[in-house]
Design an enzyme around this catalytic site. Structure first.
Site, short mmCIF file in Angstrom:
data_model
loop_
_atom_site.label_atom_id
_atom_site.label_comp_id
_atom_site.label_asym_id
_atom_site.label_seq_id
_atom_site.Cartn_x
_atom_site.Cartn_y
_atom_site.Cartn_z
N HIS A 144 75.97 26.33 3.99
CA HIS A 144 74.59 26.12 4.47
C HIS A 144 73.99 24.88 3.79
O HIS A 144 73.45 24.00 4.45
CB HIS A 144 73.74 27.36 4.16
N GLU A 145 74.09 24.84 2.47
CA GLU A 145 73.46 23.75 1.72
C GLU A 145 74.09 22.40 2.06
O GLU A 145 73.40 21.41 2.27
CB GLU A 145 73.53 24.03 0.23
N HIS A 159 73.00 20.83 5.25
CA HIS A 159 71.75 20.05 5.22
C HIS A 159 72.08 18.56 5.04
O HIS A 159 71.39 17.70 5.58
CB HIS A 159 70.85 20.51 4.07
N TYR A 178 61.82 18.51 8.60
CA TYR A 178 61.77 19.84 8.01
C TYR A 178 60.39 20.46 8.12
O TYR A 178 59.76 20.81 7.13
CB TYR A 178 62.22 19.76 6.55
N GLU A 202 67.18 24.40 9.57
CA GLU A 202 67.63 25.60 8.86
C GLU A 202 68.72 26.33 9.65
O GLU A 202 69.72 26.79 9.09
CB GLU A 202 66.44 26.56 8.66
N ASP A 207 55.90 28.04 4.17
CA ASP A 207 57.32 27.76 4.36
C ASP A 207 57.51 26.66 5.40
O ASP A 207 58.36 26.77 6.30
CB ASP A 207 58.06 29.06 4.75
N HIS A 239 62.30 29.00 7.57
CA HIS A 239 63.31 30.01 7.29
C HIS A 239 63.07 31.30 8.07
O HIS A 239 63.80 32.26 7.94
CB HIS A 239 63.34 30.38 5.80
ZN ZN Z 1 68.37 25.63 4.07
#
Ligand code: ZN
Length: 377
Positions: free
Chosen positions: A191-192, A195, A206, A215, A288, A293
């Site tokens: 996931h990271e 990005h 974002y 996301e 957020d 998310h």
């Molecule tokens: Zn993320």
């Protein structure tokens, strides 16, 4: 033109041909709404680490950093070999529970395992991510130009998060009460790092729907990295993000579920998973970054629908359509769900043909979640 929590500016250097992007990059896996819940707990063993993590994350969001990014394929370093000769270039460092990066180098590419399981899991997770992108999508690391993969483990004191800062992956050990070691779920690593892939391709802003798409793309490829490593078909996959991250004390299985958004956890301390599965339950919120998310549950579920409708391995046709969407140049940084859906339809049409079952399955999956694909073009 931003990634994760950012507002920035781009400057182009005529000398190097590279764009220099000045911005803050901070992409944590655990969203603020989860930590907010924890920080309001009456139990100091829970709220103290959560408050420290929140404070740290807030500070990170205001930090500015300069990263140099190769902007387009036109400026990429020329390929010198075939995919088979392309290898990851990993370096793992240990922060020794401090908050200074990168920490002490503990394992470099080609070196054997150390006695530290976090180091070895980070090394393996970076390798699994590199492997999926290269083997399935012929993408040579995050930037498609062989970018080295760096990670730091044991970051901070009981730090309850993991993040990508635009240059490296950083893992906390968790507080041991709610969160375990963040190197445990390979999909969190995928996931990271994804990005970073988004940063180098569609560069989805974002905030709001484009942020929720940013996301979601990370969840999709994070899950595919796990499925590919385990050899799980779409039917066999758990479609969870962060399975194994919670301790037994938590009433929940993971941070998010792509199969059934909103059902990943329901806990007296963490609260209930707020993700919607369809547009009917879209959450309008200012926190957020506009619910990046939270509303990511909708495109996540569309991908799950597509993958299970097509059957077989999700990284093959469904993953290819999403990868084509990300890299086709058809997405603008402020793309909303309808625009993204429109590009997935075009991507399926160009790769599999008009009237193909793949194109039909894409249309059906967006219809299930209540998104009408925009006309691309
Ligand atoms: Zn993320």
């Amino acid at each position: 033109m931003t990634l994760c929590h950012v507002a920035g500016m781009d400057a182009h250097s005529a000398l190097t041909g590279y764009a220099q992007r000045v911005h803050t990059v901070f992409c944590p896996i655990v969203p603020p709404h989860v930590l907010d819940h924890l920080s309001r707990s009456g139990d100091p063993t829970l709220y103290e680490p959560a408050r420290r993590t929140l404070e740290h994350d807030a500070l990170q969001r205001t930090r500015r950093r300069i990263t140099t990014v190769r902007m387009t394929a036109g400026t990429a370093v020329p390929r010198t070999g075939e995919d088979a000769e392309k290898k990851p270039q990993r370096t793992i460092s240990d922060a020794g529970h401090k908050e200074q990066l990168p920490g002490t180098k503990v394992r470099s590419e080609g070196e054997g395992p150390t006695e530290d399981a976090s180091v070895n899991r980070a090394y393996a997770g970076l390798g699994a991510t590199f492997e999926l992108y290269l083997s399935v999508f012929s993408r040579y690391s995050i930037d498609d130009a062989g970018m080295p993969l760096d990670a730091t483990v044991h970051y901070g004191e009981n730090y309850g998060n993991a993040f990508w800062d635009g240059e490296r992956m950083v893992f906390g050990d968790g507080d041991g009460e709610v969160f375990r070691d963040f190197t445990l779920p390979v999909d969190v690593i995928g996931h990271e790092l994804t990005h970073g892939v988004t940063q180098h391709t569609a560069n989805l802003a974002y905030f709001g729907q484009s942020g929720a798409l940013n996301e979601s793309v990370s969840d999709v490829f994070g899950s595919l990295i796990k499925q590919y490593g385990l050899g799980h078909s779409a039917e066999a996959a758990d479609w969870l993000i962060g399975d194994g991250l919670f301790t037994d004390r938590v009433e929940g299985t993971a941070l998010r579920s792509m199969k059934a958004p909103g059902t990943a956890y329901d806990d007296d301390v963490l609260g209930k998973d707020p993700q919607p599965a369809t547009m009917e339950d879209y959450v309008h919120t200012g926190s957020d970054n506009g619910g990046v998310h939270i509303n990511s549950g909708i495109p996540n579920h569309a991908f799950y629908q597509l993958a299970t409708e097509l059957g077989g391995n999700a990284w093959e046709r469904a993953g290819q359509i999403w990868y084509d969407t990300l890299t086709s140049g058809g997405l603008t940084p402020d793309a909303d769900f309808a625009a993204f859906a429109g590009v997935t339809v075009s991507a399926a049409t160009s790769r599999y043909g008009d009237g193909s079952p793949e194109r039909e399955a894409v249309l059906k999956s967006w219809s299930v979640v209540g998104v009408s694909p925009a006309e691309a073009g």
